[in-house]
Design a protein around this motif. Structure first.
Motif: not given
Length: 175
Positions: A19, A23, A25, A121-122, A125-126, A128-129
């Protein structure tokens, strides 16, 4: 990929690194690393706060397998703990997964969760936010924290079988 009931740390590390690189991120010039600590707690000391440490405590769906009786069960309440900070161009994330004990044999040995690649991954991603919001000052357009509390659990939560309850950080814990 099938949803394994085994704890596989490399899936978390590989997904984190993918990620970051593929991506973008965290599209800043900082270097981030990902590690595990199976003893960390959600308590930050004043000194740790001064040094920039932050906490994220999400949950994901996962599976567990009892080491004693081989029973396999799913849980929508796999509790994770991430500590993270950014300092002098270097970021670090330290993760702790929390286990559950088997309801069938009640040996009270906590098994670590198996989590599908999609759910890993989910969760990242949370995370990283949160990092973008807390370390880089970006706005968090979709408040992820409020989304987690809106799903219905199908089985009663048994705090004696939940390692996160035993350490005092489970959102389902009843006082």
């Amino acid at each position: 990929m099938s949803h394994s009931s085994e704890w596989v740390p490399s899936v978390w590390m590989d997904t984190f690194n993918e990620l970051l690189s593929d991506d973008s991120e965290l599209d800043y010039e900082d270097q981030w690393t990902f590690n595990f600590s199976y003893r960390q707690t959600e308590k930050l000391t004043t000194e740790e706060r001064k040094r920039g440490w932050k906490i994220s405590n999400p949950h994901v769906h996962g599976k567990f397998q009892c080491a004693s009786c081989k029973n396999i069960w799913s849980s929508a309440r796999v509790v994770l703990l991430f500590r993270y900070r950014l300092r002098s161009g270097r970021g670090i994330v330290i993760m702790r997964p929390f286990g559950q004990a088997c309801r069938r044999c009640k040996n009270y040995m906590f098994c670590l969760p198996g989590v599908s690649n999609t759910n890993v991954e989910e969760a990242l991603l949370k995370l990283f936010a949160k990092i973008r919001k807390n370390c880089y000052g970006e706005k968090d357009d979709n408040d992820i924290g409020s989304q987690q509390k809106n799903f219905k659990l199908t089985k009663p939560h048994e705090s004696t079988l939940c390692e996160a309850c035993q350490t005092g950080i489970c959102n389902e814990r009843v006082e």
